[in-house]
Design a protein around this motif. Structure first.
Motif, short mmCIF file in Angstrom:
data_model
loop_
_atom_site.label_atom_id
_atom_site.label_comp_id
_atom_site.label_asym_id
_atom_site.label_seq_id
_atom_site.Cartn_x
_atom_site.Cartn_y
_atom_site.Cartn_z
N PHE A 159 -54.28 19.20 12.73
CA PHE A 159 -54.65 20.14 11.66
C PHE A 159 -55.08 21.43 12.33
N GLN A 163 -58.63 19.82 16.44
CA GLN A 163 -58.47 18.44 15.95
C GLN A 163 -57.25 17.77 16.60
N ARG A 209 -62.22 6.67 1.75
CA ARG A 209 -61.18 7.64 1.38
C ARG A 209 -60.57 8.01 2.73
N ASP A 211 -58.47 10.22 5.16
CA ASP A 211 -57.96 11.57 5.36
C ASP A 211 -56.54 11.53 5.94
N MET A 212 -55.66 12.34 5.40
CA MET A 212 -54.28 12.49 5.92
C MET A 212 -53.68 11.15 6.31
N GLU A 249 -55.54 9.89 0.98
CA GLU A 249 -55.06 11.25 0.79
C GLU A 249 -53.64 11.23 1.37
N HIS A 320 -63.15 19.52 -2.23
CA HIS A 320 -63.65 20.50 -1.27
C HIS A 320 -62.54 21.36 -0.68
N ARG A 372 -61.62 27.85 1.20
CA ARG A 372 -62.19 26.66 0.55
C ARG A 372 -63.71 26.77 0.44
C1 NOJ Z 1 -57.92 16.96 4.46
C2 NOJ Z 1 -59.37 17.25 4.17
O1 NOJ Z 1 -59.61 17.07 2.80
C3 NOJ Z 1 -59.61 18.66 4.63
O2 NOJ Z 1 -60.85 19.15 4.21
C4 NOJ Z 1 -59.50 18.68 6.13
O3 NOJ Z 1 -59.64 20.01 6.59
C5 NOJ Z 1 -58.13 18.16 6.58
N1 NOJ Z 1 -57.73 16.97 5.88
C6 NOJ Z 1 -58.12 17.85 8.05
O4 NOJ Z 1 -58.87 16.70 8.31
#
Ligand code: NOJ
Length: 516
Positions: A159, A163, A209, A211-212, A249, A320, A372
């Motif tokens: 990302f 990261q 939840r 992420d990605m 997600e 968010h 954001r």
């Molecule tokens: C999705 C998250 O909701 C977001 O806030 C984050 O920046 C990216 N994934 C990277 O982890």
């Protein structure tokens, strides 16, 4: 016994901005504990907590430096355990945000992997074997870091540049430095992820939840290997923590639910048409009546049929990563939005502050928020100092707050019977009273035409059938409706009429009606 997800209504907490109990200007876990009864009073019975782990906060905590340690600014692991326990006492559940795709560059695993000499963590991230070979040129990898570390190679990021992507292997490795999904190093990463999940599940957390979730295996365009990886995680959880809930997600429920996720989020990017409803030039829920819900419904129903009985699709009010919905719609329009969100299948997700219509603020970036950031401002609890969020001096607050004279606050809306807050509370209660309206009640659209109003659909659970009819536009509208109305369960605006199989709805109205 019914699964708790069936009646769940989630409340998403961005911990930085919810409630600051120690006056440092940043929300914390004891602050959340203080507000559990508030969340319950609103009617929400599940919490999604954004990442609360040790992190340098280059991406608001989505850059994890230790998966098994609460960030000191939020409290301790014991505070989190207390949160799980107190939630359970109130018949509520808590899911944590799990970020398996990448870590922070500050994570000790990454620091080890950057060393010139091979070590245990050399295979934990995706490195090329030569600094002149840029991993960013390969399928499924969005960027890379080069020349920053002693190791002779470039390393993939998932990302932001802080990261680095964890190595779960490639579906079709084409280069010697690309790991297979079943290589020892890729399986080592997978195991580390299972260990982190077990760590929190053993402490009482109810699930994650993720992420990605679709981003793990590289060069996997159809998601086949990533889906298989999640199936393996699910079977591990089924043996060890069968009750653990997984929500992805991902935005492709046909893949994620097959991978063993209970629910997949409808995303604000990609093909969902979610934005057409609430956040675009002509949202469907604007009273100007120029919106189009048809592409959304078409996509939703395609996914619904693909995934029905396998799992759920969840629709959030915001999160968010999105602009606050209030930027596009006013209070009156928002009531119609919630009449929709709270009568759709899956579990509704309410983003903190949306229950009072908090505004999207124009702010400079904080913690990698960029645009954001305006949706991540401290909660407005009351009319006291810093809206009751914190005792800190104003310059220490996580971000600035809404300075308008009519900034919405919880305490005022609770006092006002026709506020958005009360409408949402009422709708949640109705939803939970009628199984047809809950997560797995079936849905079928009765009226939805391109560029037309109203939107009418039937929710059913056996013989219990409820028609939901929504007319966000200011015009009176009518449509064909082959049902006989029985009992009105909910109305907003003037009452609807059904005569000779024609349903007439006044402008800006909504109704739930049981039908024969
Ligand atoms: C999705 C998250 O909701 C977001 O806030 C984050 O920046 C990216 N994934 C990277 O982890």
């Amino acid at each position: 016994m019914k699964h708790w997800l069936e009646e769940s209504i989630f409340y998403e907490i961005y911990p930085q901005s919810f409630n600051d109990s120690n006056g440092d200007g940043i929300g914390d876990i004891p602050g959340i504990l203080e507000k559990l009864d508030y969340i319950k009073e609103l009617g929400c019975n599940a919490i999604w907590l954004n990442p609360c782990y040790l992190s340098p906060f280059g991406d608001a905590g989505y850059d994890v430096a230790d998966y098994c340690l609460a960030a000191p600014r939020y409290g301790t692991n014991d505070d989190l355990v207390q949160l799980f326990e107190e939630a359970h006492k109130r018949d509520m559940h808590v899911i944590l945000d799990f970020v398996p795709g990448h870590t922070s560059t500050e994570h000790p695993w990454f620091k080890e992997s950057c060393k010139a000499e091979p070590n245990e963590y050399w295979g934990r991230y995706i490195w090329s074997d030569n600094i002149w070979v840029d991993v960013a040129n390969y399928e499924g990898i969005s960027g890379s870091l080069r020349g920053l570390y002693p190791r002779n190679g470039s390393v993939a990021v998932n990302f932001f540049s802080n990261q680095p992507a964890l190595n779960y292997g490639f579906a079709n490795p084409t280069e010697s430095w690309q790991s297979a999904v079943d290589s020892p190093e890729a399986l080592g990463t997978r195991q580390a992820m299972k260990d982190a999940m077990s760590f929190w599940l053993s402490k009482g957390c109810d699930g994650f939840r993720v992420d990605m979730a679709g981003s793990l295996v590289k060069n996997d365009p159809d998601g086949r290997e990533t889906t298989k990886l999640w199936q393996d995680v699910r079977s591990f959880l089924d043996k060890t923590y069968p009750d653990a809930v997984l929500i992805s997600e991902w935005g492709e429920p046909d893949k994620s639910l097959l991978g063993g996720f209970h629910m997949d989020f409808l995303l604000h990017f990609g093909p969902s048409h979610y934005m057409d409803l609430f956040r675009c030039e002509h949202p469907y829920f604007s009273r100007e009546g120029k919106g189009n819900a048809f592409p959304f419904v078409e996509t939703y129903m395609k996914n619904y049929h693909l995934t029905n009985k396998k799992g759920l699709i969840c629709i959030p009010s915001g999160n968010h990563d999105m602009e606050r919905i209030r930027k596009y719609l006013d209070y009156g329009e928002l009531k119609l939005v919630y009449a929709f969100l709270l009568s759709m299948p899956g579990a509704p997700f309410l983003y903190y502050g949306d229950e009072i219509g908090m505004r999207h603020l124009k702010l400079s970036s904080v913690e990698g928020g960029y645009d954001r950031t305006g949706a991540r401002t401290p909660m407005q609890w009351n009319t006291e100092n810093n809206y009751g969020f914190s005792d800190a001096p104003v310059e220490k607050l996580y971000t600035a707050q809404d300075s308008s004279v009519d900034a919405p606050v919880v305490s005022e809306q609770i006092k006002t019977q026709d506020s958005l807050w009360h409408e949402i509370q009422k709708l949640i209660k109705i939803r939970r009273d009628f199984p047809a309206l809950c997560a797995s009640g079936a849905i079928e659209f009765v009226y939805c035409e391109p560029n037309k109003y109203p939107l009418v659909y039937l929710r059913s659970d056996g013989n219990n059938r409820i028609l939901a009819a929504l007319n966000p536009s200011r015009e009176n509208v009518s449509c064909k409706c082959p049902y006989e109305l029985k009992e009105i369960i909910y109305t907003l605006g003037n009452t609807i009429k059904l005569e000779n199989e024609m349903l007439s709805m006044p402008g800006e109205s909504a109704a739930y009606v049981s039908v024969v």
